[in-house]
Write a protein that holds these residues in place. Sequence first.
Motif: not given
Length: 474
Positions: A142-146, A179-181, A191-203, A221-229
């Motif tokens: 599932l894909v979302y804007g921010e 989705a957005a971080p 996570k509690e909704a039972g998802i598999g993978t959460f993807q965040v691309f650093q671009e 905010d570059f650093k906020y994204r870099l530490t998302s995962l």
Amino acid sequence: MKFTPEIYKIADEPMVPFLDAEEIWDYINNAVATKESVREIIAKSLSKKRLNLEEVAVLLKADSPELIQEIKEGARTLKRNIYGNRIVLFAPLYIGNKCQNNCTYCGFRASNTEAVRKTLDDQEIVKEIEALEDNGQKRLILVYGEHAQYSPEYIAHTVKVAYSVRKGNGEIRRVNINAAPLDIEGFRIVKEAGIGTFQVFQETYHEEAYKTYHLRGKKADFKYRLTSLDRAQEAGLDDVGIGALFGLYDWRFEVMSLVRHTNHLEACYNVGPHTISFPRIKDASMLNMGDKYFVNDDDFAKLIAILRLAVPYTGMILTARESAQLRNELLQFGVSQIDGGTKIELGSYKEVKNQEQNLNKGQFRINDDRSLNEIIDELLEQEMLPSFCTSCYRQGRTGEHFMEFSVPGFIKRFCTPNAILTLAEYIEDYAPEHTAKKAWEVIEKNIDTVEEKIRPSILEKLEKIKKGERDLYY
Ligand code: SAM
Ligand code: SF4
């Protein structure tokens, strides 16, 4: 198994930005690629050891046609010997394209007034999922804007809706998210909704370059994204996907950084990313991007082969952004998952006919518009084994790619049998006759490759599937 952390200028600590651009460039600039060194590095990867940054830089430096060919052959051998011929299939489902960010490369950016904005309501999600199930899909992203509307609670709600839809024998068994971080609590809720993978691309992993593409909104905010995962891991969500959008900065830098990101997660959480994605920028509504960092097909193939060798136990995803012909070629170098029957305009799966793409309604242009069945048919022609398996994640066998890679016999015991069973379900419920015929032939050949002692039980389960039982797995 414990990963041995490597020594970098910025030591790996949870939640701390880990990337030093100068260090990455030093590795790239100082690498020397001789025939001997390249061959040694390929051999190391084939002996199931992941490569360090210095070694990845050597492969990136190799530029003679002969050495590039050897790198590709190495990736091909690794894929064949270790993973076999399975390809996992999934489909993206865009839930909403409202966005408060302004990423220069994206059709959904806030300043694009031509974009037709839409968020699917529950009924529309159900209709889309029914259409996806009617095609035989079992795994979605599932894909979302921010946007404020797409809160963790909202995302969790849409995941639950997706899992609840049953049409005929259809059901969605794994929902991944792009989705957005989020913050730690947000990741926990999703996570509690039972998802598999959460993807965040650093671009792009290059901070200076990143700033030029992300001038406003939270994503600036570059650093906020870099530490998302890292935050995802802190929330107990250990199934994460990383990626870089190729075309924003020097592709060699991005490859090194993806490996660095992998090392960081391994060092801090003892689990690497589940998947790596490597989208290339495609045309989008009102797009006005320079081509300074454009990655051509040859370099793209080389970078995929290098990533395969660098992190041999990580899943690799190649999407319908690329053409059918190129995807067929690149599959050989270690791609493990592809999307099929992809439609990215909001609400378009329920349309019966394939329509001309309307760039204002989608995020970018896709270049492979084959139906899921056409893709399955072509995979079968190439003697590949299409798989809709979702077993590991549902059985709590997390880190499955790592196990496939490192646990002796894992593929023969679990992956191939589950691929066979899910393909058999597809044949029974959705495949036209000509595909079914090919698929049974491929199944027969693959039964010969699984552990002898479970062959009788696979045959038994196949009989049950023919009689109408579903969701049988190991
Ligand atoms: N909005 C969220 C975010 O930015 O993190 C979710 C991801 S976005 C909907 C999915 C991904 O599509 C982005 O992370 C980006 O890498 C990719 N993308 C954006 N514009 C693209 C384009 N023009 N061509 C190819 N991929 C693109
Ligand atoms: Fe919004 Fe994501 Fe597109 Fe950026 S990439 S404009 S955040 S949807």
